[in-house]
Design an enzyme around this catalytic site. Structure first.
Site, short mmCIF file in Angstrom:
data_model
loop_
_atom_site.label_atom_id
_atom_site.label_comp_id
_atom_site.label_asym_id
_atom_site.label_seq_id
_atom_site.Cartn_x
_atom_site.Cartn_y
_atom_site.Cartn_z
CG ASP A 78 -33.83 123.42 98.87
OD1 ASP A 78 -34.67 124.06 98.18
OD2 ASP A 78 -33.69 123.58 100.10
CG ASP A 93 -31.56 124.56 102.38
OD1 ASP A 93 -31.90 125.62 101.83
OD2 ASP A 93 -32.31 123.57 102.48
CG ASN A 135 -33.61 127.21 97.93
OD1 ASN A 135 -34.60 127.93 97.88
ND2 ASN A 135 -33.16 126.68 99.06
CB THR A 148 -34.26 122.15 105.26
OG1 THR A 148 -33.08 121.81 104.52
CG2 THR A 148 -34.10 121.75 106.71
CG PHE A 187 -40.07 126.70 97.21
CD1 PHE A 187 -39.03 125.86 97.58
CD2 PHE A 187 -40.27 126.96 95.86
CE1 PHE A 187 -38.19 125.31 96.63
CE2 PHE A 187 -39.42 126.41 94.89
CZ PHE A 187 -38.38 125.58 95.28
CG ASN A 188 -39.02 123.62 101.37
OD1 ASN A 188 -38.38 123.90 100.34
ND2 ASN A 188 -38.55 123.85 102.58
CG HIS A 229 -37.50 130.06 105.54
ND1 HIS A 229 -38.71 130.63 105.90
CD2 HIS A 229 -37.08 130.75 104.44
CE1 HIS A 229 -39.02 131.61 105.05
NE2 HIS A 229 -38.04 131.70 104.16
CG ASP A 230 -34.15 125.51 105.31
OD1 ASP A 230 -33.49 125.60 104.26
OD2 ASP A 230 -35.40 125.43 105.31
O1 RIB Z 1 -40.11 128.45 101.62
C1 RIB Z 1 -38.84 128.46 102.22
C2 RIB Z 1 -38.12 127.18 101.97
O2 RIB Z 1 -37.90 127.00 100.56
C3 RIB Z 1 -36.72 127.15 102.60
O3 RIB Z 1 -36.39 125.85 102.97
C4 RIB Z 1 -35.84 127.59 101.48
O4 RIB Z 1 -34.49 127.13 101.65
C5 RIB Z 1 -36.50 126.91 100.31
O5 RIB Z 1 -36.08 125.55 100.28
CA CA Z 2 -34.38 124.81 101.97
#
Ligand code: RIB
Ligand code: CA
Length: 312
Positions: A11, A16, A40, A125, A166-167, A240-241
């Site tokens: 996303d 990403d 996102n 991701t 979040f994901n 993160h990703d």
């Molecule tokens: O919580 C972080 C994640 O949520 C990451 O993958 C960021 O790109 C969003 O997708």
């Molecule tokens: Ca992401």
């Protein structure tokens, strides 16, 4: 040595986009395609962002649009505070000419996995809506999935609620499908990704790579660092990703711990939490996940720079 076949489900989103850059050219990986999901930003924007990154870097793989919302509940609000109005603010891209592959992401995942002559690794991701739907629509893909190496969850503190990341929370029901599908999940949770802090010094280091990937990384991360500072007061934001791709390239850069993980889909204050039996003492459930606990930070940034240099 045979390349590891992967599908990146994402996303974009700044982190990403860096994951796409890393996954597309490394000699150990064969990127079969990119699938996009609402997260996102809206699906339209995450999809346009994926196409722009591929076009800018000359990445010639199918990009397929997926789920514009979670499987059951309404989507969470998009994250403009971090990623901006476009979802990828910062870089300026030329007019977009790369065409979208007409297949739906869920169908692309199913077709590609079933058609592959060797097993495939799924690398989500973003929210897990495409992955959950693909597993439910065609369970036969499971016998050809090596691992699901995902960014999501946390065995400690969330980033949307105290409990949830979040994901996972954005489509907790899809995450439930993934963590109960029977295939090994490698979970890059916030516990791990919050060790991958992209400080201005990292941006400075990568900016010295005078090629499209170096410029894209720099333009992305200058914006990302600015929003992390403005929104959270952080000098460096967690990238993160890319930790998922770094793990695929060199698993020694990340220490993992096998444990049972279940997803809370009860709709209460901990909805969307990855409940991890960290000590393997609280449940007698099978250890369905490798949860990532420690990042070799120096190795990680060396891998990121190694990938940037592949665009020379
Ligand atoms: O919580 C972080 C994640 O949520 C990451 O993958 C960021 O790109 C969003 O997708
Ligand atoms: Ca992401």
């Amino acid at each position: 040595m045979d390349k590891r076949k992967i599908i990146l489900d994402c996303d974009p989103g700044h982190d990403d986009a860096v994951a796409i850059m890393m996954a597309a050219r490394h000699p150990k990986l064969e990127l079969l395609g990119i699938t996009t999901v609402n997260g996102n930003q809206t699906l339209e924007k995450t999809t346009r962002n994926a196409l722009n990154v591929c076009q800018y870097l000359g990445i010639d793989v199918p990009v397929c649009k997926g789920m514009d919302r979670p499987m059951v509940r309404p989507a969470l609000p998009v994250e403009e505070r971090v990623h901006g109005e476009s979802g990828l603010d910062g870089p300026v891209f030329p007019p977009l000419t790369k065409q979208l592959d007409p297949r739906h992401a869920v169908d692309f995942i199913i077709e590609t996995v079933l058609a592959s002559d060797t097993n495939v690794t799924l690398v989500p991701t973003g929210p897990l809506s495409n992955i959950g739907m693909a597993i439910r629509k065609e369970p036969k893909i499971l016998e050809k999935i090596d691992e699901i190496v995902l960014m999501g969850g946390a065995y400690q503190h969330g980033n949307v609620t105290p409990a949830a990341e979040f994901n996972i929370i954005d489509d907790a029901e899809a995450a439930y499908v993934v963590f109960t599908c029977g295939r090994p999940v490698v979970m890059m949770g916030l516990d791990l990704t919050r060790q991958a802090l992209c400080y201005p010094s990292v941006v400075e280091r990568m900016s010295k790579n005078d090629n499209p990937a170096g410029k894209l990384f720099t333009d992305l991360m200058k914006f990302f660092c600015m929003t992390q500072k403005k929104t959270f007061g952080w000098e460096g934001g967690p990238l993160h990703d890319p930790t998922c791709v770094a793990y695929l390239i060199d698993p020694t850069c990340i220490e993992t711990k096998e444990m049972y993980t279940e997803i809370d889909i009860t709709g209460g204050p901990s909805h969307g939490r990855t409940n991890c039996d960290f000590f393997n003492l609280m449940t007698d459930k099978p250890r369905n996940s490798k949860v990532c606990v420690k990042l070799d930070v120096e190795k990680f940034w060396n891998i990121v720079e190694e990938c940037i240099k592949l665009y020379n």
